[in-house]
Design an enzyme around this catalytic site. Structure first.
Site, mmCIF file in Angstrom:
data_model
loop_
_atom_site.group_PDB
_atom_site.id
_atom_site.type_symbol
_atom_site.label_atom_id
_atom_site.label_comp_id
_atom_site.label_asym_id
_atom_site.label_seq_id
_atom_site.Cartn_x
_atom_site.Cartn_y
_atom_site.Cartn_z
ATOM 1 N N GLU A 73 0.778 -1.325 -0.035
ATOM 2 C CA GLU A 73 -0.159 -0.210 0.040
ATOM 3 C C GLU A 73 0.919 1.025 -0.011
ATOM 4 O O GLU A 73 0.436 2.307 0.385
ATOM 5 C CB GLU A 73 -0.933 -0.001 1.213
ATOM 6 C CG GLU A 73 -2.061 -1.206 1.187
ATOM 7 C CD GLU A 73 -2.864 -1.119 2.268
ATOM 8 O OE1 GLU A 73 -4.217 -1.200 1.962
ATOM 9 O OE2 GLU A 73 -2.572 -1.303 3.340
ATOM 10 N N TYR A 119 -11.082 18.251 19.776
ATOM 11 C CA TYR A 119 -10.077 17.638 19.340
ATOM 12 C C TYR A 119 -10.078 17.028 17.796
ATOM 13 O O TYR A 119 -9.128 17.104 17.508
ATOM 14 C CB TYR A 119 -9.320 16.798 20.276
ATOM 15 C CG TYR A 119 -8.722 17.410 21.615
ATOM 16 C CD1 TYR A 119 -7.253 17.822 21.456
ATOM 17 C CD2 TYR A 119 -9.318 17.930 22.610
ATOM 18 C CE1 TYR A 119 -6.613 18.363 22.360
ATOM 19 C CE2 TYR A 119 -8.695 18.721 23.640
ATOM 20 C CZ TYR A 119 -7.598 18.833 23.380
ATOM 21 O OH TYR A 119 -6.664 19.754 24.181
HETATM 22 ZN ZN LIG Z 1 -5.227 -1.081 3.935
#
Ligand SMILES: [Zn+2]
Length: 212
Positions: A73, A119
């Site tokens: 990835e 936040y």
């Molecule tokens: Zn992934």
């Protein structure tokens, strides 16, 4: 920080993420920009048991020059860095609550989660949904690149978040804030909620501009 210190930091954050169940098996990956390129978690590795010496090293053109082969990835990370020169690190997890929200039919693809807490607004802000593509489909990289110029955090449909930060700490904390907000969103689904108003968000933007 030295190359060695950054490797140790990746191992430390990886183990913390894995031990708290924020990504399972060999899912999830981390990258950090260094002077002469990037350090990236290797393909097939578990974030819970990274070996600092095997972390992949890529040169400044993205070529694999050391350690094990980088995550499959890696293109998600590269797309983020290409569009965001201030990004110092990128985190991608298959964190359960974020993935759950990424599978829901009735979310706003322009901004998936409501501004429930200050936040979340300060660390994530808006979160667009990137349409689903099969793993390895290079159109996914194209889609992430198209959104990354405007957003340091995106949610891949039926997959998980990709988040850039100025540092690894910054990217991890923003990813955790996103996951916690996804959890809150699911907890509150059947209740009337009071998200922050446009005025409150504008005030936070002024006080705490997003730096990445
Ligand atoms: Zn992934």
């Amino acid at each position: 920080m030295t190359d060695t210190a950054i490797r140790d930091q990746i191992v430390r954050f990886g183990k913390s993420i894995f031990d708290r169940g924020l990504t399972a098996g060999s899912s999830g990956n981390i990258s950090v920009r260094v002077d002469d390129g990037w350090l990236m978690t290797p393909t097939g590795s578990s974030l819970g048991s990274l070996d600092p010496a095997k972390i992949s090293k890529l040169d400044d053109r993205g070529k694999h020059v050391g350690g094990d082969a980088p995550t499959k990835e890696s293109f998600l990370h590269v797309a983020m860095y290409e569009q965001r020169p201030k990004a110092g690190a990128v985190v991608h997890l298959h964190s359960v609550h974020s993935v759950a929200v990424s599978c829901m039919a009735e979310v706003d693809p322009a901004d998936v989660l409501p501004p429930l807490t200050a936040y979340y607004v300060m660390r994530v802000g808006t979160l667009p949904l990137v349409p689903y593509f099969a793993p390895g489909d290079l159109d996914l990289a194209k889609a992430v690149r198209a959104m990354a110029s405007k957003h340091h955090a995106v949610l891949l449909a039926n997959h998980g978040p990709v988040v850039a930060g100025t540092s690894l700490e910054d990217a991890v904390y923003a990813t955790e804030e996103l996951e916690e907000t996804a959890r809150l969103y699911l907890l509150l689904r059947d209740m009337r909620t009071r998200p922050l108003t446009a005025e409150q968000i504008a005030d936070l933007r002024k006080r705490f501009p997003i730096k990445v």
